[in-house]
Design an enzyme around this catalytic site. Structure first.
Site, PDB file in Angstrom:
ATOM      1  N   ARG A 251       0.837  -1.254  -0.039  1.00 54.49           N
ATOM      2  CA  ARG A 251      -0.107   0.046  -0.078  1.00 54.49           C
ATOM      3  C   ARG A 251       0.960   1.235  -0.011  1.00 54.49           C
ATOM      4  O   ARG A 251       1.891   1.366   0.596  1.00 54.49           O
ATOM      5  CB  ARG A 251      -0.803  -0.056   1.430  1.00 54.49           C
ATOM      6  CG  ARG A 251      -1.689   1.099   1.453  1.00 54.49           C
ATOM      7  CD  ARG A 251      -2.838   0.982   2.297  1.00 54.49           C
ATOM      8  NE  ARG A 251      -2.451   1.076   3.782  1.00 54.49           N
ATOM      9  CZ  ARG A 251      -3.388   1.112   4.748  1.00 54.49           C
ATOM     10  NH1 ARG A 251      -4.638   0.734   4.551  1.00 54.49           N
ATOM     11  NH2 ARG A 251      -2.819   1.041   5.973  1.00 54.49           N
TER      12      ARG A 251
ATOM     13  N   ARG B 248      -0.462  -4.849  14.531  1.00 51.20           N
ATOM     14  CA  ARG B 248      -1.791  -4.260  14.618  1.00 51.20           C
ATOM     15  C   ARG B 248      -2.665  -5.519  14.219  1.00 51.20           C
ATOM     16  O   ARG B 248      -3.829  -5.320  14.555  1.00 51.20           O
ATOM     17  CB  ARG B 248      -2.053  -3.262  13.183  1.00 51.20           C
ATOM     18  CG  ARG B 248      -1.107  -2.000  13.445  1.00 51.20           C
ATOM     19  CD  ARG B 248      -0.651  -1.279  12.048  1.00 51.20           C
ATOM     20  NE  ARG B 248      -1.608  -0.573  11.402  1.00 51.20           N
ATOM     21  CZ  ARG B 248      -1.631  -0.423   9.899  1.00 51.20           C
ATOM     22  NH1 ARG B 248      -0.758  -0.820   9.416  1.00 51.20           N
ATOM     23  NH2 ARG B 248      -2.542   0.223   9.409  1.00 51.20           N
TER      24      ARG B 248
HETATM   25  P1  AMP Z   1      -5.438   3.311  11.112  1.00 44.42           P
HETATM   26  O1  AMP Z   1      -5.200   4.434  10.249  1.00 44.42           O
HETATM   27  O2  AMP Z   1      -7.197   3.185  11.239  1.00 44.42           O
HETATM   28  O3  AMP Z   1      -4.967   1.990  10.707  1.00 44.42           O
HETATM   29  O4  AMP Z   1      -4.645   3.595  12.405  1.00 44.42           O
HETATM   30  C1  AMP Z   1      -3.554   3.960  12.603  1.00 44.42           C
HETATM   31  C2  AMP Z   1      -3.120   3.880  14.061  1.00 44.42           C
HETATM   32  O5  AMP Z   1      -3.762   4.854  14.818  1.00 44.42           O
HETATM   33  C3  AMP Z   1      -3.447   2.778  15.042  1.00 44.42           C
HETATM   34  O6  AMP Z   1      -2.551   1.369  14.706  1.00 44.42           O
HETATM   35  C4  AMP Z   1      -3.602   3.188  16.355  1.00 44.42           C
HETATM   36  O7  AMP Z   1      -2.109   3.448  16.793  1.00 44.42           O
HETATM   37  C5  AMP Z   1      -4.190   4.673  16.079  1.00 44.42           C
HETATM   38  N1  AMP Z   1      -5.650   4.691  16.185  1.00 44.42           N
HETATM   39  C6  AMP Z   1      -6.550   4.873  15.310  1.00 44.42           C
HETATM   40  N2  AMP Z   1      -7.895   4.661  15.722  1.00 44.42           N
HETATM   41  C7  AMP Z   1      -7.684   4.183  16.957  1.00 44.42           C
HETATM   42  C8  AMP Z   1      -8.526   3.785  17.919  1.00 44.42           C
HETATM   43  N3  AMP Z   1      -9.793   3.568  17.770  1.00 44.42           N
HETATM   44  N4  AMP Z   1      -8.150   3.575  19.202  1.00 44.42           N
HETATM   45  C9  AMP Z   1      -6.704   3.652  19.425  1.00 44.42           C
HETATM   46  N5  AMP Z   1      -5.819   3.737  18.765  1.00 44.42           N
HETATM   47  C10 AMP Z   1      -6.088   4.228  17.465  1.00 44.42           C
END
Ligand code: AMP
Length: 209
Positions: free
Chosen positions: A122, A164
């Site tokens: 990606r 993740r």
């Molecule tokens: P994403 O862009 O949704 O893959 O999120 C990237 C990163 O942001 C995650 O690995 C977390 O470190 C943080 N993050 C996003 N959403 C959350 C959430 N609901 N709770 C805690 N950390 C979050």
């Protein structure tokens, strides 16, 4: 319509959310994006948030919930929204319930092997947010829309991806159980338009209820 999108990183949540935004005229609220903005601010809190994100572990609930609550208070959320990336834990779902009533939950499912394949290839546009993939036909390394050079997110590198996906695996079953019959499950193994078709029908029905 107040919607939640559940799905591991790389399962196609963001892409699906964009189709919903277009057809149903509600904003997409991505806590990942909101937190990346905080991280970019350069404040002490921003630096802390950036470290969590880089490792692929969850940012503490009080920070994430505060950022989301502020976003939900904006005018464009009055007629509904799609939450992309929130809640990620049962505790977050319970916090959310104290401020809004969710109408439906769309859960995107995809084999982890396929997710890893999609995530490592990606690439993101730093200018307009477009997402591409090095495996796509005609990939040039520049954004298809605005031609800016694409980059790879730090957390799309193998070690952070592993973390993740582990975090996701630990939390998804309690979340699905919490939302019970509000959950609509779909697979994103096929093309984005194939994935979206049943979701669109489901949301049209929901809208007319
Ligand atoms: P994403 O862009 O949704 O893959 O999120 C990237 C990163 O942001 C995650 O690995 C977390 O470190 C943080 N993050 C996003 N959403 C959350 C959430 N609901 N709770 C805690 N950390 C979050």
């Amino acid at each position: 319509m107040k919607l939640v999108l559940l799905g591991a990183a790389g399962s196609g949540k963001g892409t699906l959310a964009k189709s919903i935004v277009k057809d149903f005229n509600i904003p997409q609220l991505s806590t990942g994006d909101l937190l990346r903005e905080v991280a970019k601010s350069g404040s002490d809190l921003g630096k802390e948030v950036g470290q969590y994100q880089q490792k692929g572990v969850l940012v503490p609930d009080e920070v994430t919930f505060k950022v989301l609550k502020e976003r939900l208070a904006k005018d464009d959320c009055k007629n509904g929204f799609i939450l992309d990336g929130y809640p990620r834990t049962l505790n977050q779902a319970k916090l959310l319930e104290t401020i809004v009533d969710i109408d439906a939950v769309i859960s995107i499912e995809l084999e982890f092997d396929e997710i890893v394949k999609r995530l490592v290839s990606r690439r993101n546009c730093p200018n307009c947010g477009e997402i591409d993939n090095t495996e796509h036909e005609g990939y040039t390394g520049n954004c298809r829309k605005c031609k800016t050079p694409l980059f790879q997110r730090d957390d799309d590198k193998p070690e952070a991806i592993k973390t993740r996906l582990e975090v996701y695996k630990q939390n998804i079953t309690p979340l699905i159980n919490f939302y019970g019959d509000k959950v609509f499950k779909i697979s994103s193994a096929n093309s984005p338009s194939e994935t979206y078709k049943p979701v669109k029908l489901f949301l049209e029905r929901l809208q007319n209820e």
